[in-house]
Write a protein that holds these residues in place. Structure first.
Motif, mmCIF file in Angstrom:
data_model
loop_
_atom_site.group_PDB
_atom_site.id
_atom_site.type_symbol
_atom_site.label_atom_id
_atom_site.label_comp_id
_atom_site.label_asym_id
_atom_site.label_seq_id
_atom_site.Cartn_x
_atom_site.Cartn_y
_atom_site.Cartn_z
ATOM 1 N N LEU A 180 0.844 -1.203 0.000
ATOM 2 C CA LEU A 180 0.000 0.000 0.000
ATOM 3 C C LEU A 180 0.876 1.248 0.000
ATOM 4 O O LEU A 180 0.606 2.216 -0.724
ATOM 5 C CB LEU A 180 -0.923 -0.013 1.218
ATOM 6 C CG LEU A 180 -1.852 1.208 1.388
ATOM 7 C CD1 LEU A 180 -2.766 1.380 0.180
ATOM 8 C CD2 LEU A 180 -2.674 1.074 2.669
ATOM 9 N N ASP A 181 1.933 1.225 0.790
ATOM 10 C CA ASP A 181 2.881 2.341 0.790
ATOM 11 C C ASP A 181 3.450 2.559 -0.605
ATOM 12 O O ASP A 181 3.554 3.702 -1.082
ATOM 13 C CB ASP A 181 4.035 2.071 1.760
ATOM 14 C CG ASP A 181 3.622 2.192 3.217
ATOM 15 O OD1 ASP A 181 2.546 2.766 3.484
ATOM 16 O OD2 ASP A 181 4.371 1.702 4.079
ATOM 17 N N ASN A 182 3.824 1.460 -1.269
ATOM 18 C CA ASN A 182 4.437 1.558 -2.596
ATOM 19 C C ASN A 182 3.473 2.173 -3.617
ATOM 20 O O ASN A 182 3.868 3.017 -4.433
ATOM 21 C CB ASN A 182 4.894 0.185 -3.080
ATOM 22 C CG ASN A 182 6.070 -0.347 -2.285
ATOM 23 O OD1 ASN A 182 6.785 0.408 -1.644
ATOM 24 N ND2 ASN A 182 6.268 -1.663 -2.312
ATOM 25 N N LEU A 187 1.786 6.932 -6.863
ATOM 26 C CA LEU A 187 0.790 7.896 -7.335
ATOM 27 C C LEU A 187 1.099 9.306 -6.824
ATOM 28 O O LEU A 187 0.880 10.291 -7.533
ATOM 29 C CB LEU A 187 -0.605 7.457 -6.894
ATOM 30 C CG LEU A 187 -1.114 6.157 -7.521
ATOM 31 C CD1 LEU A 187 -2.457 5.763 -6.916
ATOM 32 C CD2 LEU A 187 -1.237 6.281 -9.031
ATOM 33 N N ASP A 188 1.603 9.395 -5.608
ATOM 34 C CA ASP A 188 1.978 10.699 -5.061
ATOM 35 C C ASP A 188 3.071 11.355 -5.905
ATOM 36 O O ASP A 188 3.042 12.567 -6.137
ATOM 37 C CB ASP A 188 2.458 10.531 -3.619
ATOM 38 C CG ASP A 188 2.899 11.842 -2.991
ATOM 39 O OD1 ASP A 188 2.034 12.692 -2.726
ATOM 40 O OD2 ASP A 188 4.123 12.018 -2.786
ATOM 41 N N ARG A 189 3.999 10.555 -6.403
ATOM 42 C CA ARG A 189 5.104 11.104 -7.199
ATOM 43 C C ARG A 189 4.637 11.687 -8.518
ATOM 44 O O ARG A 189 5.301 12.570 -9.076
ATOM 45 C CB ARG A 189 6.165 10.026 -7.448
ATOM 46 C CG ARG A 189 7.029 9.720 -6.237
ATOM 47 C CD ARG A 189 8.274 8.935 -6.636
ATOM 48 N NE ARG A 189 7.964 7.653 -7.242
ATOM 49 C CZ ARG A 189 7.818 6.519 -6.556
ATOM 50 N NH1 ARG A 189 7.955 6.524 -5.239
ATOM 51 N NH2 ARG A 189 7.549 5.387 -7.172
ATOM 52 N N ILE A 190 3.517 11.209 -9.048
ATOM 53 C CA ILE A 190 3.014 11.766 -10.309
ATOM 54 C C ILE A 190 1.976 12.864 -10.063
ATOM 55 O O ILE A 190 1.320 13.326 -10.990
ATOM 56 C CB ILE A 190 2.433 10.680 -11.228
ATOM 57 C CG1 ILE A 190 1.182 10.049 -10.618
ATOM 58 C CG2 ILE A 190 3.473 9.629 -11.559
ATOM 59 C CD1 ILE A 190 0.379 9.220 -11.601
ATOM 60 N N GLY A 191 1.805 13.243 -8.784
ATOM 61 C CA GLY A 191 0.956 14.383 -8.483
ATOM 62 C C GLY A 191 -0.466 14.091 -8.076
ATOM 63 O O GLY A 191 -1.300 15.004 -8.063
ATOM 64 N N GLY A 200 5.179 14.643 5.069
ATOM 65 C CA GLY A 200 5.497 13.306 4.598
ATOM 66 C C GLY A 200 4.714 12.190 5.261
ATOM 67 O O GLY A 200 4.921 11.012 4.958
ATOM 68 N N LYS A 201 3.793 12.517 6.165
ATOM 69 C CA LYS A 201 3.021 11.485 6.854
ATOM 70 C C LYS A 201 1.870 11.020 5.970
ATOM 71 O O LYS A 201 1.140 11.822 5.399
ATOM 72 C CB LYS A 201 2.466 12.043 8.166
ATOM 73 C CG LYS A 201 1.696 11.010 8.984
ATOM 74 C CD LYS A 201 1.196 11.631 10.283
ATOM 75 C CE LYS A 201 0.407 10.616 11.105
ATOM 76 N NZ LYS A 201 -0.111 11.221 12.358
ATOM 77 N N ARG A 206 -6.131 7.434 3.176
ATOM 78 C CA ARG A 206 -5.514 7.164 1.879
ATOM 79 C C ARG A 206 -6.170 5.990 1.171
ATOM 80 O O ARG A 206 -6.205 5.957 -0.058
ATOM 81 C CB ARG A 206 -4.015 6.910 2.041
ATOM 82 C CG ARG A 206 -3.656 5.709 2.902
ATOM 83 C CD ARG A 206 -2.159 5.521 2.953
ATOM 84 N NE ARG A 206 -1.805 4.375 3.792
ATOM 85 C CZ ARG A 206 -0.631 3.781 3.762
ATOM 86 N NH1 ARG A 206 0.299 4.222 2.939
ATOM 87 N NH2 ARG A 206 -0.367 2.763 4.543
ATOM 88 N N ARG A 207 -6.701 5.015 1.910
ATOM 89 C CA ARG A 207 -7.341 3.879 1.242
ATOM 90 C C ARG A 207 -8.561 4.343 0.456
ATOM 91 O O ARG A 207 -8.759 3.949 -0.694
ATOM 92 C CB ARG A 207 -7.739 2.817 2.260
ATOM 93 C CG ARG A 207 -6.574 1.988 2.787
ATOM 94 C CD ARG A 207 -6.989 0.961 3.821
ATOM 95 N NE ARG A 207 -7.363 1.597 5.078
ATOM 96 C CZ ARG A 207 -8.611 1.721 5.523
ATOM 97 N NH1 ARG A 207 -9.623 1.269 4.817
ATOM 98 N NH2 ARG A 207 -8.862 2.306 6.677
ATOM 99 N N ALA A 208 -9.379 5.203 1.066
ATOM 100 C CA ALA A 208 -10.572 5.704 0.378
ATOM 101 C C ALA A 208 -10.185 6.561 -0.820
ATOM 102 O O ALA A 208 -10.773 6.446 -1.897
ATOM 103 C CB ALA A 208 -11.436 6.510 1.353
ATOM 104 N N ARG A 209 -9.184 7.409 -0.649
ATOM 105 C CA ARG A 209 -8.739 8.259 -1.756
ATOM 106 C C ARG A 209 -8.163 7.416 -2.882
ATOM 107 O O ARG A 209 -8.379 7.697 -4.065
ATOM 108 C CB ARG A 209 -7.712 9.273 -1.243
ATOM 109 C CG ARG A 209 -7.000 10.067 -2.331
ATOM 110 C CD ARG A 209 -7.956 10.823 -3.241
ATOM 111 N NE ARG A 209 -7.218 11.598 -4.225
ATOM 112 C CZ ARG A 209 -7.675 11.910 -5.427
ATOM 113 N NH1 ARG A 209 -8.880 11.524 -5.799
ATOM 114 N NH2 ARG A 209 -6.941 12.615 -6.262
#
Length: 233
Positions: A180-182, A187-191, A200-201, A206-209
């Motif tokens: 899940l972290d990966n 996805l965070d890296r592509i914006g 950074g927390k 995040r699961r719902a998003r």
């Protein structure tokens, strides 16, 4: 300038007419009452006509919504205080309140822009440019989105907890959380917004998003559900 024409909102198999005039409200106690979920704002979203266009506004203080066109190739995150014009004939709206994810569709009589898919899935992974998921990452997303994808019509669905999704896949919690972290980091890296919190927390929702983004952009679909049964064999 063309006159603004009425909209139609579809939710849980019901259709609601949105006429020009007073804003059409969406929330826990609104013109479109979504649910009595205490995590949902009394009025969360509004549809209103202004400057010759229809606008979807987030008038809540906490929740955000994921907006996409019919193809899933255009996606936006509507944060509190933001608004976005309705420029496509079909607009899908997804959002989460607590552990429940909701979705409804806005239908317009005409569109200002047309979109088409420019990327297709390839063997060995799922590609919605510029995102490529590994097989195990795809399984994780499908497990989290299973209840949403399995709905016969748009409406409401529970997003499973990490423990429930890990058990569905037969994975340990350590393996599930690492993957899940990966996925969230990728996805965070592509914006993609909403998958990380401040400093950074990782965001608690995040699961719902992740489910909202994956379903809205067609990163996963109902055609992927058999993958879950295959893992249990």
């Amino acid at each position: 300038m063309h006159p603004v024409r009425p909209l139609r909102v579809e939710y849980c198999g019901e259709s609601y007419a949105v006429e020009v005039g007073e804003p059409f409200t969406i929330g826990r106690e609104s013109d479109l009452t979504i649910d009595d979920n205490p995590y949902l704002h009394r009025t969360f979203l509004t549809l209103s006509s202004e400057f010759g266009l229809w606008w979807l506004s987030n008038v809540g203080q906490i929740l955000s919504a994921t907006i996409s066109d019919a193809t899933g190739s255009v996606q936006a995150w509507l944060a509190p205080g933001a608004k976005i014009p309705i420029v496509f004939q079909t607009v899908h709206v997804m959002f989460s309140a607590g552990a429940t994810t909701y979705d409804f569709t806005v239908h317009a009589e005409e569109d200002f822009y047309n979109t088409s898919l420019t990327a297709a899935p390839t063997d060995g992974g799922t590609t919605i440019l510029p995102v490529t998921l590994t097989s195990s990452q795809r399984l994780l997303v499908v497990a989290l989105a299973e209840n949403v994808l399995a709905q016969p019509a748009g409406g409401r669905a529970l997003v499973p907890s990490s423990a429930e999704a890990a058990a569905r896949l037969g994975w340990s919690m350590t393996t599930f959380n690492r993957k899940l972290d990966n996925v969230c980091d990728k996805l965070d890296r592509i914006g993609v917004d909403g998958l990380r919190g401040g400093r950074g927390k990782l965001a608690t929702n995040r699961r719902a998003r992740l489910v909202e983004y994956a379903v809205a952009t067609r990163l996963v679909s109902i055609d992927d559900l058999p993958l879950l049964d295959a893992t249990a064999e």
